[in-house]
Design a protein around this motif. Structure first.
Motif, PDB file in Angstrom:
ATOM      1  N   ASP A   1      66.199 -70.142 -66.040  1.00 32.21           N
ATOM      2  CA  ASP A   1      65.278 -69.732 -64.979  1.00 32.21           C
ATOM      3  C   ASP A   1      64.496 -70.922 -64.423  1.00 32.21           C
ATOM      4  O   ASP A   1      64.282 -71.023 -63.215  1.00 32.21           O
ATOM      5  N   LEU A   2      64.064 -71.832 -65.311  1.00 30.19           N
ATOM      6  CA  LEU A   2      63.328 -73.009 -64.838  1.00 30.19           C
ATOM      7  C   LEU A   2      64.155 -73.823 -63.851  1.00 30.19           C
ATOM      8  O   LEU A   2      63.620 -74.404 -62.912  1.00 30.19           O
ATOM      9  N   TYR A   3      65.455 -73.874 -64.080  1.00 30.10           N
ATOM     10  CA  TYR A   3      66.319 -74.712 -63.248  1.00 30.10           C
ATOM     11  C   TYR A   3      67.121 -73.926 -62.214  1.00 30.10           C
ATOM     12  O   TYR A   3      67.995 -74.488 -61.556  1.00 30.10           O
ATOM     13  N   ASP A   4      66.797 -72.649 -62.028  1.00 22.60           N
ATOM     14  CA  ASP A   4      67.405 -71.881 -60.938  1.00 22.60           C
ATOM     15  C   ASP A   4      66.838 -72.448 -59.636  1.00 22.60           C
ATOM     16  O   ASP A   4      65.625 -72.420 -59.413  1.00 22.60           O
ATOM     17  N   PRO A   5      67.701 -73.005 -58.771  1.00 20.01           N
ATOM     18  CA  PRO A   5      67.190 -73.679 -57.573  1.00 20.01           C
ATOM     19  C   PRO A   5      66.365 -72.786 -56.644  1.00 20.01           C
ATOM     20  O   PRO A   5      65.535 -73.279 -55.889  1.00 20.01           O
ATOM     21  N   THR A   6      66.559 -71.486 -56.728  1.00 19.93           N
ATOM     22  CA  THR A   6      65.809 -70.600 -55.835  1.00 19.93           C
ATOM     23  C   THR A   6      64.389 -70.322 -56.328  1.00 19.93           C
ATOM     24  O   THR A   6      63.531 -69.960 -55.527  1.00 19.93           O
ATOM     25  N   ILE A   7      64.146 -70.502 -57.636  1.00 14.74           N
ATOM     26  CA  ILE A   7      62.802 -70.209 -58.174  1.00 14.74           C
ATOM     27  C   ILE A   7      62.233 -71.354 -59.011  1.00 14.74           C
ATOM     28  O   ILE A   7      61.207 -71.192 -59.662  1.00 14.74           O
ATOM     29  N   MET A   8      62.873 -72.517 -58.986  1.00 21.91           N
ATOM     30  CA  MET A   8      62.400 -73.664 -59.770  1.00 21.91           C
ATOM     31  C   MET A   8      60.961 -74.003 -59.376  1.00 21.91           C
ATOM     32  O   MET A   8      60.651 -74.136 -58.187  1.00 21.91           O
ATOM     33  N   PRO A   9      60.068 -74.131 -60.366  1.00 22.99           N
ATOM     34  CA  PRO A   9      58.682 -74.479 -60.044  1.00 22.99           C
ATOM     35  C   PRO A   9      58.603 -75.805 -59.286  1.00 22.99           C
ATOM     36  O   PRO A   9      59.334 -76.757 -59.590  1.00 22.99           O
TER      37      PRO A   9
END
Length: 132
Positions: free
Chosen positions: A74-82
């Motif tokens: 999730d941290l590295y999902d490009p659509t939701i990356m912080p």
């Protein structure tokens, strides 16, 4: 696992430069990359040590600790990356590129060509000094 690894190792290995090398030399299993020590890690032409890479790598880990309940996928999902994590990786990429003395704005293909030249030079030096 890398025994006695330092932040600098982490910074280089998580950089876009290393990913360009990895995508060029690694094997594939279906759509996935097969990262191996013999094919990807051992022949990788490391840059000279750079304190800025060490600093930016540490920053990546500091930012990741801000999200203890979030998995890496999730941290590295490009659509939701912080945004702060993306910024930390961008800074690390710049530091690694500088350590290699690569010009700003290099494409992945240009990085791969530069890595092949570095590898060829290191291979030549190895033969000269070690008779291989």
């Amino acid at each position: 696992m890398i025994p006695d690894a330092k932040y600098w190792h982490f910074g280089v290995l998580t950089s876009s430069a290393h990913m360009a090398w990895m995508r060029m030399v690694c094997g594939r299993l279906g759509m996935s990359c097969r990262y191996s020590a013999e094919v990807v890690y051992n022949p990788f032409p490391w840059p000279p040590f750079n304190r800025e890479v060490e600093r930016t790598a540490s920053k990546i880990l500091t930012v990741r600790r801000k999200y203890p309940e979030t998995g890496l996928a999730d941290l590295y999902d490009p659509t939701i990356m912080p945004k702060d994590l993306r910024a930390a990786h961008t800074a690390n990429d710049h530091a690694v590129m500088e350590a290699y003395d690569f010009p700003k704005g290099m494409t992945e293909q240009q990085m791969q060509t530069a890595f092949l030249k570095l590898y060829k030079r290191l291979e030549t030096l190895d033969r000269l000094f070690n008779g291989k």
